[in-house]
Every structure is written in C-alpha cells, then in structure tokens.
Design an enzyme around this catalytic site. Structure first.
Site, PDB file in Angstrom:
ATOM      1  N   GLY A  56       0.808  -1.214   0.000  1.00  0.00           N
ATOM      2  CA  GLY A  56       0.000   0.000   0.000  1.00  0.00           C
ATOM      3  C   GLY A  56       0.838   1.259   0.000  1.00  0.00           C
ATOM      4  CD  GLU A  57       2.394   1.247   3.891  1.00  0.00           C
ATOM      5  OE1 GLU A  57       2.463   0.202   3.188  1.00  0.00           O
ATOM      6  OE2 GLU A  57       1.758   1.299   4.949  1.00  0.00           O
ATOM      7  CB  VAL A  58       5.125   0.210  -2.839  1.00  0.00           C
ATOM      8  CG1 VAL A  58       5.653   0.282  -4.273  1.00  0.00           C
ATOM      9  CG2 VAL A  58       6.209  -0.324  -1.911  1.00  0.00           C
ATOM     10  CB  ALA A  61       6.015   5.682  -2.500  1.00  0.00           C
TER      11      ALA A  61
END
Length: 211
Positions: A56-58, A61
């Site tokens: 999710g963070e990738v 980003a």
C-alpha cells in the site's frame, strides 16, 4: 536496543512462520541485518532514500518516486520496503531506475551497516514508520529524516504518550513531517514535533489516483 536484540530470535521465528505461507520471507535475510550482495550496484551520485513498508505504501509512493527521478537525475534513489509484496512492486514499477533492498531491522549494527553502504543524504519515511535507531543513527550521520504522507492514529498517539520522553526524543530528530490531515499534525505536535516542522499535504494516494 538491548530489548530489540533480546527479541531478535522471536523476530526470526516469526519470519520463518510467515515463510510457510510466503516462501519469499526466507529470501535475502542478510539484507534485514544490513548485509548486501556483492552484485548490488553502487550508488551513482548522492543518495535519496525512500522507505515504503509494504504494498500500500509503495502504491502511494509512486508519484513521489517518479517526481524525485525527474527532478534529481544526478542523484541515486534507494527504495526500501519491509515486505516481499512491497519488494515485488518496487521492482515491477521501477526496475533498475532505483536500487531496492529490504530496510534493516531497527538494530544498531544493522542500521550502521546500511548507512555505511549507502550514505543517504535524505530519508523520506512514508506514513506510520517511526524506527528509533534508524532515525537516530541516520541523523547522526547527517541524513535529514522527513516523514511524508504521515499518519498518527489516536491509538498510536496514546501508546507513544506512555513513554513521552523517549517519543519526544525521536520525534524531535525529524527534519520535517508532512501530515495527511490537521488531526495528524496535532498528534505529532503533542508527541514532540515542533510546529515549525509540521505541514499538512493531504494523501499521496489521491495524487496517485490521478497519475
């Protein structure tokens, strides 16, 4: 740090347990301790470091990493993740445009080896990551640590409030915190981040949806 070293066997056991369902957790364990393959390419220019813990963070980003690649062509981007799913996504999206490794566990020795290998100028931590040794040792080396797309739930804020001196010491080392909401900014301020280091920028996930 002593407590973290004592917990290391449990951490390794957890990885082994998870690897029963996800064999990728058994791979590249050396990177978790700051040891890297000799085949890993060296940095081509000053290093900008982005840490996105998982898938999710990738995804959030993506816009940030592409902007950094475009704006700083003479710098080397190092993107770290904590999970195999995040690792796979980084490699799928960016290939050899970035150097990708797993982030080291928050142990002094592992963090020092990582920092000696890559010598980052700037660290951009996405969302909820707050690792005391990583932030402290990076700061001591002259790396400016920033939280971006930052979130701090009420529950996490209450946990941090149980150890106010420790939390404040770590928070104050952050160069800047760009929060998703004003409520997040208020919680970071109560945790020890100076108001001058706080801003509200919304969620990167909304930026990604228009990419």
């Amino acid at each position: 740090s002593a407590i973290l070293y004592l917990l290391l066997p449990l951490v390794v056991a957890r990885f082994v347990w998870r690897s029963i369902r996800e064999p990728a957790y058994r791979q590249r364990l050396g990177e978790r301790l700051g040891w890297y393959s000799a085949d890993l390419p060296g940095a081509a220019g000053p290093v900008l470091w982005v840490h996105a813990v998982s898938l999710g963070e990738v995804q959030a980003a993506v816009v940030l990493v592409r902007a950094l690649l475009g704006r700083y062509p003479n710098h080397q981007l190092v993107v770290t993740t904590s999970t195999p799913a995040g690792s796979h996504q980084v490699r799928q999206l960016f290939g050899d445009q970035v150097i990708h490794v797993y982030v080291p566990w928050d142990l002094p020795g592992a963090c020092r080896r990582f920092l000696a290998r890559f010598q980052p100028r700037v660290l951009l931590l996405l969302e909820t990551e707050l690792w005391p040794n990583l932030i402290t040792l990076s700061t001591w080396q002259g790396c400016r640590c920033r939280r971006v797309n930052a979130r701090l739930s009420a529950r996490s804020a209450r946990r941090y409030a149980c150890v106010p001196a420790f939390t404040s010491q770590v928070m104050q080392q952050l160069w800047h915190v760009c929060c998703q909401t004003s409520q997040d900014a208020e919680r970071f301020a109560r945790g020890g981040v100076l108001p001058a280091k706080l801003s509200v920028g919304g969620s990167l996930k909304y930026e990604a949806s228009f990419d």
